[in-house]
Design a protein around this motif. Structure first.
Motif, PDB file in Angstrom:
ATOM      1  N   LEU A 214       0.772  -1.235  -0.171  1.00 35.22           N
ATOM      2  CA  LEU A 214      -0.081   0.004  -0.103  1.00 35.22           C
ATOM      3  C   LEU A 214       0.873   1.202   0.142  1.00 35.22           C
ATOM      4  N   LEU A 215       1.902   1.247   0.652  1.00 33.93           N
ATOM      5  CA  LEU A 215       2.822   2.357   0.695  1.00 33.93           C
ATOM      6  C   LEU A 215       3.344   2.713  -0.696  1.00 33.93           C
ATOM      7  N   LEU A 216       3.802   1.482  -1.605  1.00 31.32           N
ATOM      8  CA  LEU A 216       4.280   1.760  -2.694  1.00 31.32           C
ATOM      9  C   LEU A 216       3.086   2.201  -3.605  1.00 31.32           C
ATOM     10  N   LEU A 217       2.077   1.855  -3.606  1.00 29.07           N
ATOM     11  CA  LEU A 217       0.865   2.405  -4.475  1.00 29.07           C
ATOM     12  C   LEU A 217       0.711   3.707  -4.140  1.00 29.07           C
ATOM     13  N   ILE A 218       0.921   4.130  -2.967  1.00 27.25           N
ATOM     14  CA  ILE A 218       0.634   5.774  -2.678  1.00 27.25           C
ATOM     15  C   ILE A 218       1.894   6.540  -2.929  1.00 27.25           C
ATOM     16  N   LEU A 219       3.069   6.064  -2.791  1.00 28.70           N
ATOM     17  CA  LEU A 219       4.151   6.890  -3.262  1.00 28.70           C
ATOM     18  C   LEU A 219       4.208   6.807  -5.010  1.00 28.70           C
ATOM     19  N   ASN A 220       3.846   6.136  -5.481  1.00 29.82           N
ATOM     20  CA  ASN A 220       3.968   5.673  -7.146  1.00 29.82           C
ATOM     21  C   ASN A 220       2.522   5.537  -7.653  1.00 29.82           C
ATOM     22  N   PRO A 221       1.669   6.605  -7.617  1.00 31.65           N
ATOM     23  CA  PRO A 221       0.258   6.136  -8.237  1.00 31.65           C
ATOM     24  C   PRO A 221       0.078   5.910  -9.552  1.00 31.65           C
ATOM     25  N   ALA A 222       0.985   6.161 -10.395  1.00 33.10           N
ATOM     26  CA  ALA A 222       0.993   5.631 -11.875  1.00 33.10           C
ATOM     27  C   ALA A 222       0.882   4.330 -12.088  1.00 33.10           C
ATOM     28  N   ASP A 223       1.193   3.507 -11.113  1.00 31.44           N
ATOM     29  CA  ASP A 223       1.103   2.102 -11.263  1.00 31.44           C
ATOM     30  C   ASP A 223      -0.001   1.570 -10.863  1.00 31.44           C
ATOM     31  N   ALA A 224      -0.780   2.099 -10.080  1.00 31.73           N
ATOM     32  CA  ALA A 224      -2.263   1.846  -9.828  1.00 31.73           C
ATOM     33  C   ALA A 224      -3.025   1.885 -11.056  1.00 31.73           C
ATOM     34  N   GLN A 225      -4.256   1.134 -10.829  1.00 29.17           N
ATOM     35  CA  GLN A 225      -5.278   0.939 -11.923  1.00 29.17           C
ATOM     36  C   GLN A 225      -6.177   2.202 -11.891  1.00 29.17           C
ATOM     37  N   ALA A 226      -6.436   2.947 -10.746  1.00 27.08           N
ATOM     38  CA  ALA A 226      -7.210   4.022 -10.681  1.00 27.08           C
ATOM     39  C   ALA A 226      -6.548   5.184 -10.451  1.00 27.08           C
TER      40      ALA A 226
ATOM     41  N   GLN B 145      -3.621  13.818  -9.369  1.00 28.20           N
ATOM     42  CA  GLN B 145      -3.138  14.255  -8.211  1.00 28.20           C
ATOM     43  C   GLN B 145      -2.636  13.059  -7.423  1.00 28.20           C
ATOM     44  N   PRO B 146      -1.134  13.285  -6.847  1.00 30.10           N
ATOM     45  CA  PRO B 146      -0.718  12.146  -6.177  1.00 30.10           C
ATOM     46  C   PRO B 146      -1.538  11.738  -4.949  1.00 30.10           C
ATOM     47  N   ALA B 147      -1.578  10.286  -4.545  1.00 26.51           N
ATOM     48  CA  ALA B 147      -2.428  10.211  -3.611  1.00 26.51           C
ATOM     49  C   ALA B 147      -1.988  10.795  -2.136  1.00 26.51           C
ATOM     50  N   LEU B 148      -0.486  10.914  -1.949  1.00 23.04           N
ATOM     51  CA  LEU B 148       0.051  11.540  -0.959  1.00 23.04           C
ATOM     52  C   LEU B 148      -0.603  12.954  -0.780  1.00 23.04           C
ATOM     53  N   ALA B 149      -0.518  13.529  -1.610  1.00 22.19           N
ATOM     54  CA  ALA B 149      -0.710  15.020  -1.570  1.00 22.19           C
ATOM     55  C   ALA B 149      -2.463  15.218  -1.207  1.00 22.19           C
ATOM     56  N   HIS B 150      -3.065  14.209  -1.856  1.00 24.07           N
ATOM     57  CA  HIS B 150      -4.697  14.145  -1.722  1.00 24.07           C
ATOM     58  C   HIS B 150      -4.940  13.904  -0.187  1.00 24.07           C
ATOM     59  N   LEU B 151      -4.138  13.073   0.421  1.00 32.34           N
ATOM     60  CA  LEU B 151      -4.267  12.606   1.891  1.00 32.34           C
ATOM     61  C   LEU B 151      -3.981  13.720   2.556  1.00 32.34           C
ATOM     62  N   LEU B 152      -2.744  14.119   2.328  1.00 36.04           N
ATOM     63  CA  LEU B 152      -2.305  15.468   3.294  1.00 36.04           C
ATOM     64  C   LEU B 152      -3.332  16.601   3.149  1.00 36.04           C
ATOM     65  N   GLU B 153      -3.887  16.933   2.129  1.00 40.00           N
ATOM     66  CA  GLU B 153      -4.976  17.984   2.018  1.00 40.00           C
ATOM     67  C   GLU B 153      -6.145  17.599   2.622  1.00 40.00           C
ATOM     68  N   ARG B 154      -6.614  16.354   2.640  1.00 36.55           N
ATOM     69  CA  ARG B 154      -7.894  15.863   3.482  1.00 36.55           C
ATOM     70  C   ARG B 154      -7.534  15.939   5.021  1.00 36.55           C
ATOM     71  N   LEU B 155      -6.320  15.657   5.627  1.00 33.79           N
ATOM     72  CA  LEU B 155      -5.738  15.758   6.692  1.00 33.79           C
ATOM     73  C   LEU B 155      -5.945  17.345   7.355  1.00 33.79           C
ATOM     74  N   LEU B 156      -5.293  18.077   6.512  1.00 36.00           N
ATOM     75  CA  LEU B 156      -5.287  19.480   6.559  1.00 36.00           C
ATOM     76  C   LEU B 156      -6.749  19.950   6.910  1.00 36.00           C
TER      77      LEU B 156
END
Length: 68
Positions: free
Chosen positions: A36-48, A52-63
């Motif tokens: 899961l960490l690798l999928l978050i760090l490199n979202p280009a390899d994920a199917q969906a 916007q990178p998932a890590l940036a999206h997660l940080l935005e949600r936490l903020l």
């Protein structure tokens, strides 16, 4: 007259707890976490993958949750 019985003291009084985990009890959660960490760090390899990178999206949600 009955014979005396010899009982062993509980494990807690013999110097600690003796618990053993099978090998997969640590391996599987670590493997899932790393995947899961690798999928978050490199979202280009994920199917969906999104633009916007998932890590940036997660940080935005936490903020958003912490600020208001």
């Amino acid at each position: 007259m009955s014979a005396p019985t010899h009982t062993r003291p509980p494990r807690a009084t013999r110097g600690g707890v003796d618990s053993r985990l099978p090998w997969w009890a640590l391996t599987l959660p670590v493997l899932a976490f790393v995947t899961l960490l690798l999928l978050i760090l490199n979202p280009a390899d994920a199917q969906a993958a999104t633009e916007q990178p998932a890590l940036a999206h997660l940080l935005e949600r936490l903020l958003q949750l912490t600020v208001g």
